[in-house]
Enzyme design. Structure first.
Site, PDB file in Angstrom:
ATOM      1  N   ASP A  90       0.865  -1.261  -0.065  1.00 52.76           N
ATOM      2  CA  ASP A  90       0.131   0.253  -0.010  1.00 52.76           C
ATOM      3  C   ASP A  90       0.844   1.230  -0.061  1.00 52.76           C
ATOM      4  OD1 ASP A  90      -2.247  -1.725  -0.028  1.00 52.76           O
ATOM      5  OD2 ASP A  90      -2.762  -0.931   2.229  1.00 52.76           O
ATOM      6  N   ASP A 236      -6.302  -8.985  13.791  1.00 49.95           N
ATOM      7  CA  ASP A 236      -5.801 -10.248  14.171  1.00 49.95           C
ATOM      8  C   ASP A 236      -6.453 -10.786  15.312  1.00 49.95           C
ATOM      9  OD1 ASP A 236      -4.684  -8.232  15.900  1.00 49.95           O
ATOM     10  OD2 ASP A 236      -2.590  -8.959  15.483  1.00 49.95           O
TER      11      ASP A 236
END
Length: 486
Positions: A90, A236
């Site tokens: 990104d 996560d």
């Protein structure tokens, strides 16, 4: 007088929370010893039977560490025709050019370069976009500051012969823990999580978490759990709870090491701590109700609660710290009987338990050597002091997470330092000084005054506690100003 007793009640509730949290830690410590006797081992498939694996490397503006990451990726001991390496980039700087140039040198490796033009969903969005085109049946994830072990895939893939296994997590180790006092203290804290907490939870089949990196997933597990979400700062932990609530089992392997770089300066540490603590609180508001509504068993529910709410301890520390000032004054003025202070010593049990957790977590890694014990004796009080010094910063993050205030995903700058001062040349380094840093400086002065007053009036009941607060806030504020203003 009524106000003083009200403050005493608030103080007692905060200390009770810390005590109850320590009891959960004591249970994890017990199961840590059990886990050490029976660390899980993986079935070893034949070379020709190994499945197709995709390794995802999420990257955003990592000019200092991306080549080190790619170097490690080229060294995976795994069949080249069954290994795909996705670079989920990104970046908005020259990192993209570094990557493109690097992968041209390895035509034999299946590098897949995915460059998004916007950061929708941040890391979670990048992982989700990569998953949509991933070839592998299994997905390993490594952040930019990691140096994966060449045998990581071979050591973990065999666990998936059990169809119930959804994820295998390895233990983080530290590339630069000896760089400074700050990196050593971070290693001290992380080792407790990766030894006692992860091992203790996994031993009794309680929920554990994928740590965002250094782990490998069954692709179908990710999809079945609803894929990556970007509504918390800890995607996560969020996915971990969704997957385990769906019945998937996780395995923790403390003997498999995944080396990583620790943030070397306070501003970077705070950035990371803010994301972890706020994201954990966001996951608590998202999952805690569901956990208690499911037929999981009381022990699993209690450990999930302690896990998801562990960062609330920073709010408790702030409350205890502030309340201790008027309570000290009330005791000094004879308004609070000495018997009450003596009874409050019960809460010290919690700090003893926490000390034991760090003792066995850290000393077990060095075989309880004399050198390790001596180092522990000074590291523990300094670590606890600095943790207290970070309480205002982290309490703000937890409060925002619990109350639903949203904020963008802020990456932790990576450094790959070659000398003690080179962090100043990092172009990603944060310059803006947050308001909490000024508050930390004020708190340092306040508790330094409390230490002086305690010595002057010979009221020593809170001297150690106020001394640790003074030390912690002083170190955190000095290191913060030093790191923000380069």
């Amino acid at each position: 007088m009524i106000l003083l007793y009200l403050i005493m009640g608030i103080y007692a509730l905060a200390m009770l929370f810390i005590l109850l949290y320590s009891f959960a830690q004591a249970n994890l410590l017990y199961h840590f010893f059990q886990f050490r006797k029976n660390i899980p081992k993986a079935f070893q498939p034949k070379w020709e039977d190994l499945p197709l694996v995709t390794v995802q490397l999420p990257v955003f503006n990592e000019r200092y560490v991306v080549e080190r990451l790619l170097d490690a990726a080229t060294k995976f001991n795994y069949p080249k025709d069954k290994l795909e390496i996705q670079i989920l980039d990104d970046s908005t700087d020259e990192t993209a050019g570094i990557i493109k140039k690097y992968i041209q040198n390895y035509p034999e490796i299946d590098f897949q370069y995915l460059h998004r033009q916007d950061r929708t969903g941040f890391k979670a969005g990048a992982l989700k976009a990569g998953l949509e085109v991933a070839k592998g049946e299994f997905i390993a994830v490594f952040d930019a500051d990691f140096v994966p072990d060449p045998d990581f895939l071979l050591q973990t893939i065999g666990h998936f012969s059990n169809e119930k296994i959804g994820m295998v997590q390895s233990r983080w180790t530290h590339l630069n823990e000896s760089y400074s006092l700050l990196t050593r203290l971070q290693a001290f804290a992380l080792d407790a999580h990766f030894m006692v907490e992860q091992m203790g939870r996994n031993q009794q089949k309680a929920f554990i978490n994928f740590n965002g990196t250094g782990g490998i997933w069954r692709k179908s597990c990710i999809v079945d759990a609803g894929n990556w979400h970007d509504d918390t700062l800890t995607e996560d932990l969020d996915l971990s709870y969704r997957a385990q609530q769906k019945g998937w089992e996780f395995i923790y392997r403390p003997d498999i090491k995944s080396p990583a770089e620790l943030p070397p300066v306070m501003s970077a540490i705070k950035s990371q701590q803010f994301r972890w603590t706020k994201g954990g609180a966001e996951c608590a508001t998202k999952h805690l109700k569901n956990v208690w509504q499911q037929p999981l068993g009381l022990r699993k529910k209690l450990h999930a609660s302690a896990h998801l709410l562990n960062a609330v301890i920073f709010i408790a520390v702030v409350i205890v710290s502030l309340c201790s000032i008027p309570l000290w004054w009330g005791f000094q003025q004879g308004m609070i009987p000495g018997e009450i202070f003596q009874g409050a010593a019960l809460f010290l049990i919690g700090f003893v338990i926490i000390a034991l957790v760090y003792f066995f977590a850290n000393l077990s890694l060095v075989d309880f050597s004399t050198k390790g014990i001596i180092r522990f004796l000074w590291e523990l009080p300094v670590f606890l002091s600095v943790s207290m010094g970070l309480s205002i910063h982290n309490a703000q993050a937890v409060w925002e997470g619990l109350t639903g205030k949203k904020s963008p995903f802020i990456r932790t700058p990576k450094y790959n330092l070659s000398d003690r001062q080179s962090w100043k040349r990092n172009i990603y380094h944060q310059l803006k000084v947050p308001i909490t840093t000024y508050l930390e400086g004020i708190m340092a002065l306040v508790f330094l005054v409390m230490v002086v007053l305690s010595i002057y009036f010979q009221t020593y009941e809170m001297l150690v506690f106020h001394g640790m607060l003074a030390l912690g806030f002083t170190l955190v504020s000095i290191e913060s100003f030093r790191s923000y203003r380069i």
